[in-house]
Design a protein around this motif. Structure first.
Motif, PDB file in Angstrom:
ATOM      1  N   ALA A  90       0.807  -1.218   0.000  1.00  0.00           N
ATOM      2  CA  ALA A  90       0.000   0.000   0.000  1.00  0.00           C
ATOM      3  C   ALA A  90       0.843   1.271   0.000  1.00  0.00           C
ATOM      4  N   CYS A  91       2.148   1.147   0.192  1.00  0.00           N
ATOM      5  CA  CYS A  91       3.023   2.323   0.210  1.00  0.00           C
ATOM      6  C   CYS A  91       3.003   2.988  -1.170  1.00  0.00           C
ATOM      7  N   VAL A  92       2.828   4.302  -1.214  1.00  0.00           N
ATOM      8  CA  VAL A  92       2.824   5.046  -2.467  1.00  0.00           C
ATOM      9  C   VAL A  92       4.268   5.431  -2.803  1.00  0.00           C
ATOM     10  N   VAL A  93       4.763   4.953  -3.934  1.00  0.00           N
ATOM     11  CA  VAL A  93       6.134   5.220  -4.357  1.00  0.00           C
ATOM     12  C   VAL A  93       6.128   6.329  -5.402  1.00  0.00           C
ATOM     13  N   VAL A  94       6.868   7.393  -5.111  1.00  0.00           N
ATOM     14  CA  VAL A  94       6.942   8.574  -5.970  1.00  0.00           C
ATOM     15  C   VAL A  94       8.377   8.746  -6.441  1.00  0.00           C
ATOM     16  N   ILE A  95       8.574   8.982  -7.732  1.00  0.00           N
ATOM     17  CA  ILE A  95       9.912   9.282  -8.232  1.00  0.00           C
ATOM     18  C   ILE A  95       9.924  10.678  -8.841  1.00  0.00           C
ATOM     19  N   GLY A  96      11.065  11.337  -8.738  1.00  0.00           N
ATOM     20  CA  GLY A  96      11.257  12.640  -9.343  1.00  0.00           C
ATOM     21  C   GLY A  96      12.737  12.840  -9.608  1.00  0.00           C
ATOM     22  N   GLY A  97      13.090  14.017 -10.093  1.00  0.00           N
ATOM     23  CA  GLY A  97      14.483  14.296 -10.399  1.00  0.00           C
ATOM     24  C   GLY A  97      14.792  14.156 -11.876  1.00  0.00           C
ATOM     25  N   PRO A  98      16.035  14.440 -12.280  1.00  0.00           N
ATOM     26  CA  PRO A  98      16.398  14.466 -13.702  1.00  0.00           C
ATOM     27  C   PRO A  98      16.210  13.143 -14.436  1.00  0.00           C
ATOM     28  N   GLU A  99      16.231  12.021 -13.724  1.00  0.00           N
ATOM     29  CA  GLU A  99      16.107  10.731 -14.400  1.00  0.00           C
ATOM     30  C   GLU A  99      14.658  10.268 -14.511  1.00  0.00           C
ATOM     31  N   ALA A 100      13.741  10.949 -13.840  1.00  0.00           N
ATOM     32  CA  ALA A 100      12.320  10.611 -13.967  1.00  0.00           C
ATOM     33  C   ALA A 100      11.838  11.061 -15.342  1.00  0.00           C
ATOM     34  N   PRO A 101      11.298  10.152 -16.144  1.00  0.00           N
ATOM     35  CA  PRO A 101      11.028  10.476 -17.547  1.00  0.00           C
ATOM     36  C   PRO A 101       9.864  11.437 -17.738  1.00  0.00           C
ATOM     37  N   ASN A 102      10.097  12.472 -18.547  1.00  0.00           N
ATOM     38  CA  ASN A 102       8.995  13.366 -18.936  1.00  0.00           C
ATOM     39  C   ASN A 102       8.044  12.650 -19.893  1.00  0.00           C
ATOM     40  N   LYS A 103       8.607  11.858 -20.806  1.00  0.00           N
ATOM     41  CA  LYS A 103       7.807  11.047 -21.722  1.00  0.00           C
ATOM     42  C   LYS A 103       7.599   9.692 -21.058  1.00  0.00           C
ATOM     43  N   SER A 104       6.469   9.514 -20.406  1.00  0.00           N
ATOM     44  CA  SER A 104       6.316   8.366 -19.519  1.00  0.00           C
ATOM     45  C   SER A 104       5.204   7.410 -19.923  1.00  0.00           C
ATOM     46  N   ASP A 105       4.678   7.507 -21.147  1.00  0.00           N
ATOM     47  CA  ASP A 105       3.669   6.543 -21.583  1.00  0.00           C
ATOM     48  C   ASP A 105       4.269   5.140 -21.594  1.00  0.00           C
ATOM     49  N   GLY A 106       3.558   4.210 -20.969  1.00  0.00           N
ATOM     50  CA  GLY A 106       4.040   2.838 -20.871  1.00  0.00           C
ATOM     51  C   GLY A 106       4.963   2.586 -19.700  1.00  0.00           C
ATOM     52  N   PHE A 107       5.347   3.641 -18.982  1.00  0.00           N
ATOM     53  CA  PHE A 107       6.305   3.491 -17.882  1.00  0.00           C
ATOM     54  C   PHE A 107       5.764   2.587 -16.778  1.00  0.00           C
ATOM     55  N   PHE A 108       4.494   2.732 -16.432  1.00  0.00           N
ATOM     56  CA  PHE A 108       3.949   2.006 -15.283  1.00  0.00           C
ATOM     57  C   PHE A 108       3.698   0.536 -15.595  1.00  0.00           C
ATOM     58  N   ILE A 109       3.673   0.181 -16.860  1.00  0.00           N
ATOM     59  CA  ILE A 109       3.605  -1.238 -17.230  1.00  0.00           C
ATOM     60  C   ILE A 109       4.949  -1.902 -16.968  1.00  0.00           C
ATOM     61  N   GLU A 110       6.011  -1.199 -17.322  1.00  0.00           N
ATOM     62  CA  GLU A 110       7.357  -1.745 -17.145  1.00  0.00           C
ATOM     63  C   GLU A 110       7.823  -1.669 -15.702  1.00  0.00           C
ATOM     64  N   HIS A 111       7.396  -0.626 -14.981  1.00  0.00           N
ATOM     65  CA  HIS A 111       7.870  -0.405 -13.608  1.00  0.00           C
ATOM     66  C   HIS A 111       6.679  -0.433 -12.654  1.00  0.00           C
ATOM     67  N   ARG A 112       6.305  -1.626 -12.248  1.00  0.00           N
ATOM     68  CA  ARG A 112       5.108  -1.787 -11.430  1.00  0.00           C
ATOM     69  C   ARG A 112       5.320  -1.368  -9.981  1.00  0.00           C
TER      70      ARG A 112
END
Length: 400
Positions: A90-112
């Protein structure tokens, strides 16, 4: 109280370690809001590259894990997120910073293991996200994020404008957020990051300076910066790493440097050293800064960077260098003053050939740079223009 963990894991060399400045900004700003302060508590700020399993074993029921992501900690952060999700789904995981992709379509399929991506400046976004999670508001109301929607589809919210008044963000240094970390780790020689401004007027295609290239320079207030320097001195900070894209571009940078040099004397040798990315057009301001730092034995060298000497390559990466004659004159000026310099070049920029690169190195040496030539491999930073598909196709870029 819901527990928040923030991670900004860096590499360490010997007994040196960077304080987690970016993560500290997030919590300093978020916790200044009564709604956040009433519902959340800070679990731990993770900044050392420890065994991931040992970090997990120290955690206690995290509600939110926020990861500040860079090239050097991307894989580490994803593994930390994965293990957190295994133990606390249930922990909400948030990423940010220069390596967090601006173009992120499909990201959540690959990184569950990731739930939310924060784009651009994260302070206001992170605060709003915590409030939304606590009150059960829809994530679609939080500007500046992408999040996992139904069937793992990426949902993008409205973009968030850049902050107008940077002093709305409390300093994690003077708000004493790092005091306990410094005092409980006396065996560590701490390095501290400091921003005096945000933004960069240039648009080099290989660069992603906080996603703020080609933007107006916004300044932190003088009082804040001088108070931070006093904190660095009183806490025995070994190195200040300046995070400006062009230190010395503003007239006040001379005054800031003067205060920093006097602080070293005042606090018995601290802060010890200073390093910065200096203004692309080295002028009298930069030279005066260099003299003060050198006289205070704080200088790590002055940057006289070229990146490439090939005109076609420079055009491809949207960069213009100073004339070779001016470059040679600057080298003479610094050498006569006893101030070390270094020149940076990049291997593999689009349009560069082996011959043009070797010719460029020769040209730099013939101009008089015999102190230090730092050669870097060209890397596609995730959110840089050079990493966009159209740019890669246009210039025939292949990667490993």
């Amino acid at each position: 109280m819901k527990r928040v963990y923030l991670a900004q894991v860096n590499n360490s060399y010997g007994n040196n370690a960077f304080l987690p400045y970016s993560a500290g900004l997030l919590w300093a700003h978020a916790s200044s809001d009564v709604r956040v302060n009433r519902s959340y508590e800070l679990g731990e700020m993770l900044f050392l590259r420890e065994d991931v399993n040992a970090v997990i074993d120290r955690m206690i029921n995290p509600a939110v894990l926020a990861l500040s992501c860079y090239i050097w900690n991307w894989s580490y952060n994803l593994e930390l997120a994965r293990l957190v999700k295994v133990r606390w789904p249930a922990c909400v995981v948030v990423i940010g910073g220069p390596e967090a992709p601006n173009k992120s379509d499909g990201f959540f399929i690959e990184h569950r293991c990731v739930d939310v991506i924060a784009h651009g400046e994260g302070e206001e976004t992170f605060k709003d996200l915590l409030i939304a999670l606590d009150h059960g508001y829809a994530l679609s109301t939080v500007r500046g994020i992408s999040y996992r929607g139904a069937n793992d589809v990426t949902v993008h919210t409205a973009s968030r404008p850049r902050l107008v008044d940077l002093d709305d963000i409390p300093s994690p240094y003077t708000s004493k957020l790092f005091d306990a970390i410094v005092e409980s780790n006396r065996d560590i020689s701490f390095h501290a990051s400091q921003e005096t401004n945000r933004g960069c007027p240039y648009g080099c295609t290989f660069c992603d300076w906080g996603s703020a290239v080609m933007s107006k320079v916004r300044q932190f207030g003088d009082d804040r910066l001088l108070s931070e320097i006093d904190w660095f001195g009183s806490k025995g900070i070994d190195l200040i790493y300046n995070c400006d894209a062009n230190y010395g571009i503003l007239k006040r940078d001379v005054d800031i440097t003067r205060y920093m040099a006097s602080a070293k004397h005042k606090y018995g040798g601290y802060p010890n050293k200073f390093r910065a990315a200096y203004a692309k057009k080295s002028d009298d301001k930069v030279f005066e800064i260099a003299k003060m730092l050198n006289n205070a034995n704080m200088s790590k060298g002055i940057t006289l960077s070229m990146q490439s000497m090939d005109l076609d390559t420079l055009g491809n990466v949207k960069r213009s260098n100073i004339k070779v004659s001016d470059f040679s004159g600057l080298l003479d000026r610094y050498r006569e003053a006893g101030i070390p310099t270094y020149t940076e070049v990049i291997v593999g920029l689009p349009g560069e050939t082996l011959d043009s690169f070797k010719d460029g190195i020769g040209e730099i040496m013939e101009a008089g740079q015999h102190d230090n030539i730092s050669i870097y491999m060209c890397m596609l930073l995730r959110n840089s223009e050079m990493a966009t598909p159209d740019y890669m196709v246009k210039h025939g870029i292949r990667t490993k």
